[in-house]
Write a protein that holds these residues in place. Structure first.
Motif, short mmCIF file in Angstrom:
data_model
loop_
_atom_site.label_atom_id
_atom_site.label_comp_id
_atom_site.label_asym_id
_atom_site.label_seq_id
_atom_site.Cartn_x
_atom_site.Cartn_y
_atom_site.Cartn_z
N ILE A 162 0.84 -1.20 -0.07
CA ILE A 162 0.14 0.08 -0.09
C ILE A 162 0.76 1.19 -0.05
CG2 ILE A 162 -1.69 1.29 1.18
CD1 ILE A 162 -2.80 -1.19 2.34
N THR A 170 -1.94 6.87 2.88
CA THR A 170 -2.81 5.99 2.49
C THR A 170 -2.41 4.73 3.64
OG1 THR A 170 -3.30 6.65 0.48
CG2 THR A 170 -4.19 4.45 1.10
N THR A 174 -4.65 3.26 6.49
CA THR A 174 -5.27 1.89 6.51
C THR A 174 -4.86 1.27 7.86
OG1 THR A 174 -4.43 1.75 4.27
CG2 THR A 174 -5.00 -0.32 5.31
N VAL A 177 -7.46 2.54 10.19
CA VAL A 177 -8.87 1.85 9.86
C VAL A 177 -8.90 0.32 10.59
CG1 VAL A 177 -10.27 0.55 8.01
CG2 VAL A 177 -9.27 2.88 7.90
#
Length: 405
Positions: A162, A170, A174, A177
């Motif tokens: 990623i 990002t 991530t 999250v």
């Protein structure tokens, strides 16, 4: 040897499969944060040195907070402590992702993220003795130690992909999250709400006076120090070889997974830790023969066979040697020992790689493992003999001195 039928029976026990899956998801960011922060800070500041300082701040914060936040769970409850730390950690990582590239600010945010790392490991290993029968506890610790290798196999690959293919911001978001999603799943699990840790009546840190807890902390420091040194050596050996480093480290973790699953029902005697350290030491010593990718992969698979079983012994001896009210803090100290070991192993290996090349890192790994073997043998009387009893915590109504540490 624990057969698949034994693990199926274990996973059919109410709540066990759910809590294992939830805690693995909640802990998955642990395998992503270091690489994610390293890649992001290096990209935004243009300096690996700056990235190293931010990572050091995060590691120090995490090492300091482990026993403290674990002990808090006995005072304020697991759910409030886990929720607060999860939210603060998530906010700190968001801050890291969006903050300007000012080293001082990034170090403060890194330290805060480390300090607020949710004490999921301490919580779940305190819950386990309340979920299963006495005879199932040792296999459950082995299964837990084995399955956590999934984190170290998959998480670095995911965050690297990623961060390099999409972007480092990002990548960090991530992590947030997964941290919040997995943390919420674990916190809302019924088992977390049902288990209440009594407040400890002992002074903070007094649990280290138990020989088994101190030995679990020291051997954890040495075992993870050996692993960290070898990981640095693998990266240095194959840094220009594409996928080789990642594949070799995956094989290392697969060896640990296999060893842990195979050893689940082997009784834990006083010499159990020494035998497991012997496997790790021999496997790492054999790496010195050749730096060929196939040879390194094979020898690290062998060394890995001893890792999860050694961790399972640490979990079992810790649980069996303290009162239930002290288990969370005890696991916090064991976790801190492992964190310091990871930092020490990486630092020593890095110094030796600069001085003598990748071979120096493998020597460092062998040295850490050999010292762990010596400690396990010399202080063998300090390890509890669990061959004829289960590793359940000492009831809080029972004097702690009734079970030898």
């Amino acid at each position: 040897m624990a057969g698949s039928a034994g693990y199926r029976e274990l996973l059919r026990t109410t709540g066990v499969g759910r809590i294992i899956a939830a805690q693995l998801t909640a802990r998955f960011p642990n395998g992503m944060v270091s690489l994610g922060v390293l890649l992001h800070v290096e990209q935004t500041t243009g300096s690996y040195g700056a990235a190293g300082l931010v990572l050091a701040a995060a590691s120090v914060g995490q090492a300091v907070s482990g026993p403290v936040t674990s002990r808090w769970m006995g005072r304020w409850g697991m759910r409030p402590v886990l929720t607060l730390t999860m939210l603060v950690c998530a906010a700190s990582l968001i801050g890291l992702a969006l903050a300007p590239p000012l080293l001082g600010l990034l170090m403060v945010l890194g330290a805060l993220a480390g300090l607020a790392t949710p004490p999921v490991q301490s919580a779940v290993r305190t819950i386990y003795p309340k979920l299963v029968s006495a005879r199932q506890l040792t296999p459950l610790f082995s299964l837990d130690a084995s399955l956590q290798e999934i984190i170290w196999i998959l998480a670095p690959v995911l965050i690297t992909f990623i961060s390099t293919q999409i972007g480092t911001v990002t990548g960090l978001l991530t992590i947030v999250v997964i941290l919040v999603g997995g943390g919420a799943w674990f916190i809302l699990s019924p088992e977390v709400g049902r288990v209440r840790i009594p407040p400890s009546r002992r002074a903070f840190g007094k649990v280290l006076a138990r020989p088994a807890v101190l030995l679990a902390t020291v051997t954890g420091f040495l075992l993870i120090g050996a692993c960290a040194a070898v990981e640095a050596g693998v990266v240095a050996t194959f840094s220009h070889g594409g996928l080789e480093a990642g594949l070799v480290l995956a094989v290392f973790s697969i060896g640990s997974l296999v060893g842990g699953l195979a050893s689940g029902r082997i009784p834990i005697g006083r010499w159990a830790m020494a035998r497991r350290f012997a496997i790790v030491t021999v496997g790492l010593a054999l790496t010195m023969i050749s730096l060929n990718v196939w040879w390194i992969g094979g020898t690290l698979f062998l060394a890995g066979i001893g890792i999860a079983p050694a961790l399972a012994v640490m979990f079992a001896m810790t649980t069996a040697s303290v009162k239930f009210s002290d288990t969370a803090e005890a696991f916090g100290w064991v976790g801190t020992g492992q964190l310091i070991g990871a930092a020490a192993g990486s630092a020593v290996a890095g110094f030796l790689i600069d001085g003598v090349g990748p071979t120096g890192a493998y020597w460092a790994g062998v040295a850490f493992a050999a010292v762990g073997l010596i400690v396990s043998a010399v202080f063998v009387r300090g390890f509890p003999d669990l061959r004829h009893r289960d590793p359940s915590p000492i009831p809080d109504t029972e004097p702690v001195g009734t079970i030898a540490g």
